[in-house]
Structure formats: structure tokens, C-alpha cells
Design a protein around this motif. Sequence first.
Motif, PDB file in Angstrom:
ATOM      1  N   TYR A  26      25.691  62.851  10.072  1.00  0.00           N
ATOM      2  CA  TYR A  26      26.727  63.023  11.102  1.00  0.00           C
ATOM      3  C   TYR A  26      27.143  64.497  11.202  1.00  0.00           C
ATOM      4  O   TYR A  26      27.278  65.049  12.308  1.00  0.00           O
ATOM      5  N   PHE A  30      26.586  67.092  14.502  1.00  0.00           N
ATOM      6  CA  PHE A  30      27.713  67.730  15.168  1.00  0.00           C
ATOM      7  C   PHE A  30      27.768  69.239  14.914  1.00  0.00           C
ATOM      8  O   PHE A  30      28.587  69.924  15.520  1.00  0.00           O
ATOM      9  N   SER A  31      26.901  69.742  14.031  1.00  0.00           N
ATOM     10  CA  SER A  31      26.812  71.198  13.898  1.00  0.00           C
ATOM     11  C   SER A  31      26.153  71.813  15.127  1.00  0.00           C
ATOM     12  O   SER A  31      26.283  73.020  15.370  1.00  0.00           O
ATOM     13  N   ASN A  33      26.834  70.578  18.183  1.00  0.00           N
ATOM     14  CA  ASN A  33      27.678  70.172  19.300  1.00  0.00           C
ATOM     15  C   ASN A  33      28.214  71.408  20.036  1.00  0.00           C
ATOM     16  O   ASN A  33      28.629  72.391  19.408  1.00  0.00           O
ATOM     17  N   SER A  37      34.988  69.143  19.389  1.00  0.00           N
ATOM     18  CA  SER A  37      35.265  67.772  18.984  1.00  0.00           C
ATOM     19  C   SER A  37      34.319  67.326  17.867  1.00  0.00           C
ATOM     20  O   SER A  37      33.126  67.657  17.867  1.00  0.00           O
ATOM     21  N   LEU A  38      34.884  66.595  16.928  1.00  0.00           N
ATOM     22  CA  LEU A  38      34.090  66.027  15.840  1.00  0.00           C
ATOM     23  C   LEU A  38      33.833  64.539  16.050  1.00  0.00           C
ATOM     24  O   LEU A  38      33.342  63.861  15.153  1.00  0.00           O
ATOM     25  N   THR A  39      34.169  64.046  17.244  1.00  0.00           N
ATOM     26  CA  THR A  39      33.978  62.623  17.550  1.00  0.00           C
ATOM     27  C   THR A  39      33.095  62.376  18.771  1.00  0.00           C
ATOM     28  O   THR A  39      32.456  61.339  18.865  1.00  0.00           O
ATOM     29  N   SER A  40      33.044  63.337  19.697  1.00  0.00           N
ATOM     30  CA  SER A  40      32.220  63.155  20.906  1.00  0.00           C
ATOM     31  C   SER A  40      31.258  64.327  21.052  1.00  0.00           C
ATOM     32  O   SER A  40      31.667  65.497  20.984  1.00  0.00           O
ATOM     33  N   PHE A  41      29.982  64.015  21.242  1.00  0.00           N
ATOM     34  CA  PHE A  41      28.938  65.035  21.366  1.00  0.00           C
ATOM     35  C   PHE A  41      28.832  65.426  22.839  1.00  0.00           C
ATOM     36  O   PHE A  41      28.414  64.635  23.685  1.00  0.00           O
ATOM     37  N   PRO A 229      34.250  73.617  13.613  1.00  0.00           N
ATOM     38  CA  PRO A 229      32.868  73.137  13.465  1.00  0.00           C
ATOM     39  C   PRO A 229      31.935  74.124  12.786  1.00  0.00           C
ATOM     40  O   PRO A 229      30.805  73.772  12.458  1.00  0.00           O
ATOM     41  N   ASN A 232      30.435  72.831   9.708  1.00  0.00           N
ATOM     42  CA  ASN A 232      29.249  71.980   9.841  1.00  0.00           C
ATOM     43  C   ASN A 232      27.976  72.818   9.845  1.00  0.00           C
ATOM     44  O   ASN A 232      26.969  72.453   9.217  1.00  0.00           O
TER      45      ASN A 232
END
Length: 282
Positions: A26, A30-31, A33, A37-41, A229, A232
Amino acid sequence: MNKGKRPIGKILMILSVVFFYLPILYMIIFSFNDGKSLTSFTGFSLRWYKHMLESADMMDALSTTFSIALLATFISTVAGTIAAIGVSKSKKLIRDLMEQANNLPIMNPEIVTAIGFMLLFITFHVEKGYVTMLLAHIAFCTPYVIISVYPKVRSMDHNLADVAMDLGATPFQALTKVIIPMLKPGIYAGMLLAFTMSMDDFVVSYFVTGNGVSNISIVVYNMSKRTNPTINALSTLLILLIVVVLVVINVIPAIYKKKRGQNVEKASAATGVWKRVVAVVS
């Protein structure tokens, strides 16, 4: 009965793998992205890797982390190996005392060790910074090297070093040509453990640092207080580095052994052919 337990064991193994590696997967996803946001790509981007490379604080932390880890690993490996050999030559009472003294920092809670180092440096008016962090890392890495090397020292044949010196080798040559090669597995294990402990340390480093000197763990801790982020991206690169190191450690020796085995087989085959030729000629 055993067949009924097998599916349960497989399910538990799969759940354990998912539990440990899904958060890492995960984080890697998201790194890349585009958004914070850490929930929606929101889209693929190398934005956070660029931000990480442009961050002077993060680059300084990486440099500090790796330089301290390499220096602490080298010094603690040399000191720990010599200490393990020296302890094995001591009397039983001293050997038992040294074993218990070596286990104490390993068993101690890390916070106790960190506070102890901090009070030590404050008492002797040592300015906290890079040097104090390096000294602290050497101090807590050395016991792990000793505990890795010492069993190999106990199991080796000490008469081989005496034989080498009887044949004309100096004590240093006996150490480097006879003793050290027999201890290589324990030395490598202690070296990797020391490097890992130094790279991973946060608590001790946090208490003994100063003057703006920070390693990766401290920087990540400070950055985790807000959504960033870049953590990440940094973590993904570290995971990639670990994977490369594991491949080098495990795959390259296997390839070398395989090639060596093939060369031995070829040499044996060539020797057999030569013997048959000599027999025919004779």
C-alpha cells in the motif's frame, strides 16, 4: 487428522503474509500518487521522489544514517570479533561474567540504554551531535557482534592456530589466515545484524543527537506528525535497497557455488579422460 489441520495452517500463513506485506505494498503504491491523499489514488507521478531528492534535510539524514551505520558496523565488527576471541581464551569465571555483561545491553529496554548514554554525555560535558551518535551506535552494536561470533569461536579447533604458529606463522598471520576464515559465518551474521540495528535505531539516536544532526528515523518521526507522502517515497527506496542487498547476499553466492561445482565436475571429467588416454597409450 493432520490433513484436516493443513488448510488451517495455510490460511494462517496467508493471513500472516497479508498482514505484514499489504501495508508495505500500500505504501509503495501511494508513493507514486500525484496527490497528498493517503486514501485515494489520483494519478501516477514521481512528484514525491523528486521532492525527496530536493529536500536538503532528507539528503543530510540519509548521508548521516549510512555513514554512521557503515562506520559503526565496521568498528563494532572488529571490536566484537576481537572481544569474542579474547573472552574464549579467558578463565571460566571471567568468561561467564563477560557473557552476562554482554547480554545486559541486549536485554535492557532501549529507552534505558538511550537515557544512560544521554546522562553519560551530559556528565562529561560532551557536545551531542554526530560523534555522540556514532559512539552510541558502536556501543549498542558491539554486543550483537559478540553474541554472533562467540559460538563460532567456541566450536572451532583452537589447535589449528597453534599448529600454524609452530610452522612459522606469526600470531597476526595465524589470526588472519586461520582463525578469521573459520569465523566468517559468525562475523558476517554479526556485521549484518549491526548494520540493521544501526539503520533501524530511533530511540538511542533521538536521545544522543544534537546540533541539527538527524538520521532517517528521526526525520521520519518528525515528518509523520503531518501528512507527508515523501515518507512513502523514502521508505520505498529503502525497501528497494534491502531487496537488492538480500539478492546480492543470497543469489550471488549460490551462483558462485554452482559455477564452482561445474568447474570441479569439468576438471574431474578432464582428469578421467586423461587417465584413460594414458592407460590406452601405456
